[in-house]
Design an enzyme around this catalytic site. Structure first.
Site, mmCIF file in Angstrom:
data_model
loop_
_atom_site.group_PDB
_atom_site.id
_atom_site.type_symbol
_atom_site.label_atom_id
_atom_site.label_comp_id
_atom_site.label_asym_id
_atom_site.label_seq_id
_atom_site.Cartn_x
_atom_site.Cartn_y
_atom_site.Cartn_z
ATOM 1 C CG ASP A 175 -28.706 -39.914 -45.482
ATOM 2 O OD1 ASP A 175 -28.035 -40.837 -44.997
ATOM 3 O OD2 ASP A 175 -28.229 -38.999 -46.180
ATOM 4 C CG ASP B 24 -32.048 -35.859 -44.443
ATOM 5 O OD1 ASP B 24 -31.762 -36.902 -45.065
ATOM 6 O OD2 ASP B 24 -31.224 -34.948 -44.213
ATOM 7 C CD1 TRP C 14 -22.239 -34.367 -44.828
ATOM 8 C CD2 TRP C 14 -20.606 -33.528 -46.109
ATOM 9 N NE1 TRP C 14 -22.706 -34.311 -46.114
ATOM 10 C CE2 TRP C 14 -21.728 -33.788 -46.923
ATOM 11 C CE3 TRP C 14 -19.458 -32.999 -46.698
ATOM 12 C CZ2 TRP C 14 -21.744 -33.535 -48.283
ATOM 13 C CZ3 TRP C 14 -19.468 -32.750 -48.064
ATOM 14 C CH2 TRP C 14 -20.609 -33.006 -48.838
ATOM 15 C CD GLU D 144 -20.627 -40.909 -46.051
ATOM 16 O OE1 GLU D 144 -19.887 -39.919 -46.109
ATOM 17 O OE2 GLU D 144 -21.847 -40.847 -46.311
ATOM 18 C CG ASP D 145 -21.524 -40.575 -50.388
ATOM 19 O OD1 ASP D 145 -20.365 -40.143 -50.205
ATOM 20 O OD2 ASP D 145 -22.463 -39.831 -50.731
ATOM 21 C CG MET E 297 -32.814 -34.016 -47.803
ATOM 22 S SD MET E 297 -31.165 -33.391 -48.146
ATOM 23 C CE MET E 297 -31.325 -31.758 -47.454
ATOM 24 C CG HIS F 123 -30.935 -30.897 -42.528
ATOM 25 N ND1 HIS F 123 -29.589 -30.944 -42.279
ATOM 26 C CD2 HIS F 123 -31.157 -31.774 -43.540
ATOM 27 C CE1 HIS F 123 -29.016 -31.812 -43.093
ATOM 28 N NE2 HIS F 123 -29.949 -32.329 -43.874
ATOM 29 N NE ARG G 47 -21.938 -28.026 -43.476
ATOM 30 C CZ ARG G 47 -21.779 -29.073 -44.297
ATOM 31 N NH1 ARG G 47 -21.560 -30.266 -43.809
ATOM 32 N NH2 ARG G 47 -21.834 -28.909 -45.590
#
Ligand code: UDH
Ligand code: NGS
Length: 369
Positions: A137, A139, A199, A202-203, A311, A314, A316
């Site tokens: 990612d 971030d 979102w 998927e991981d 991280m 931020h 969404r």
């Protein structure tokens, strides 16, 4: 030119392979996002990074060639910090690497895993020598340079201790944030899913893929006799099934049921008469058919004290809302992974542009059905 040779090759010392543990690491790092950052500064401070964000250690032969793939859209601010922190870390880690930003074209729903599949394909087109792929990612910044960005015997999860989770793993099967697979590990699981739009999940699907490959594996044994330690191990839920050795193994037992092995155990049985290493008391006359070859995978991780991350905070993003289908989808990975993955990937390249600090790949990946 046809200048007479200056005999350079005999005066220059041939490069030695880079050390397993790079000598110039500094350990824990101070990571903050309050001082302003500019791409000019990143460039100025990393003059040895080549066009497209590529680097190779000048003083040793790197063991792997690593493509770092970042799923991306509208996060320029985060990218500056990522490049600012990561280029020097990777340099100290003595990796040969290239940075690829996989930028989703248009404003349709974001799809992180599909972008990473595109990154895998495009990085290999750019340089077929990549043998390791790290998915990060934009971030997430490692807080310790001993967290080595390379590939391992087993699929790697790097982001084990993120600040937002109190520097702990949020759950045992967490595989998000930053992960890494060798080329063969990636291909073994048919890459990542293409069908997670928006979102989440998927991981977890990727984690399931890694485990689906591990067990069960069916094998055919010819004959065998096992007693002692293996028999007493009995049933273990973490192994995805029963132990192979109960007390007596005969042709019938093997042929009737499935044979389960410990997750992550790579047991290569080549030839008759091999004794499984986990079964020390097996009668050495145990005969296994030579066709049995196991490819179990188990996620490996750095020590929690080293795998710390910051991280960049931020809100969404737009067009990356939580995907309501994710919970049912991750129940079905074993079935879907065969058809949904690198084998079914479709996309349209929009542009590849080589920036000084990274390669930018803009791609159209479609939208949810
Ligand atoms: N990403 C983008 N652009 C987007 C969406 C995602 O570049 O519009 C990439 C980026 O690399 C990001 C990664 O995909 O780091 C993962 O997406 P994410 O950052 O949205 O996931 P995360 O779990 O955040 O970090 C979820 C929203 C948290 C809202 C918290 C509000 N305080
Ligand atoms: C799980 C998500 C993962 C996600 C993780 C951490 O619940 O995709 O939370 O999320 N799985 C599902 O939704 C099925 S985080 O706190 O970083 O926003 O990575």
């Amino acid at each position: 030119s046809t200048k007479p040779s200056t005999n350079q090759s005999t005066t220059e010392k041939p490069l030695q392979p880079c050390q397993e543990t790079p000598p110039g690491l500094v350990g824990r790092l101070l990571i903050e996002f309050s001082s302003p950052m500019s791409m000019e500064r990143v460039q100025r401070e990393n003059p040895d990074v080549r066009q497209g964000g590529k680097y190779s250690p000048p003083d040793c032969l790197p063991r792997q060639k690593v493509a770092i793939l970042i799923p991306f859209r509208h996060r320029e601010h985060h990218l500056k910090y990522w490049l600012h922190y990561l280029h020097p870390i990777l340099r100290r880690q003595k990796v040969a690497y290239g940075i690829y930003i996989i930028n989703q074209f248009g404003e349709d729903t974001f799809n992180r895993a599909k972008l990473l599949n595109v990154g895998f394909m495009e990085a290999l087109k750019d340089d077929e020598e990549y043998d390791c792929f790290i998915f990060s990612d934009v971030d997430l910044i490692p807080m310790d340079d001993r967290n080595l960005y390379r590939c391992y015997e087993q699929p790697r999860h790097f982001a084990v201790g993120m600040d937002k989770f109190g520097f702990r793993l949020p759950y045992a099967g967490y595989f998000g944030g930053v992960s890494g697979l060798s080329k063969s590990q990636f291909l073994k699981i048919n890459g990542f899913p293409n069908e997670y739009w928006g979102w989440g999940g998927e991981d977890d699907d990727i984690f399931n893929r890694l485990n689906a490959i591990a067990s069960p594996w069916t094998g055919v044994a010819v004959w065998g006799h096992c007693h002692g330690a293996c028999g007493t191990l009995g049933h273990d839920t973490d192994l995805g099934g029963a132990w192979l050795c109960s007390s007596w193994l005969g042709t019938a037992l093997f042929n009737q049921g499935q044979v389960y092995f410990a997750r992550g155990l790579t047991l290569e049985v080549s030839g008759l008469g091999s004794v499984p290493p986990w079964c020390p008391h097996t009668d050495p006359t145990l005969l296994l058919a030579p066709s049995i070859s196991l490819n179990g995978m188990k996620v490996s991780r750095p020590d929690i004290r080293i795998g710390r991350y910051r991280m960049i905070k931020h809100e969404r993003d737009k067009h990356n809302e939580p995907n309501p289908q994710r919970f049912t989808k991750i129940q079905n990975t074993k079935m879907t992974m065969k058809r949904d993955g690198i084998s079914s990937l479709q996309y349209r390249l929009v542009e590849i542009s080589r920036q000084p600090m990274y390669t930018n790949i803009t791609v159209e990946i479609g939208r949810p059905p």
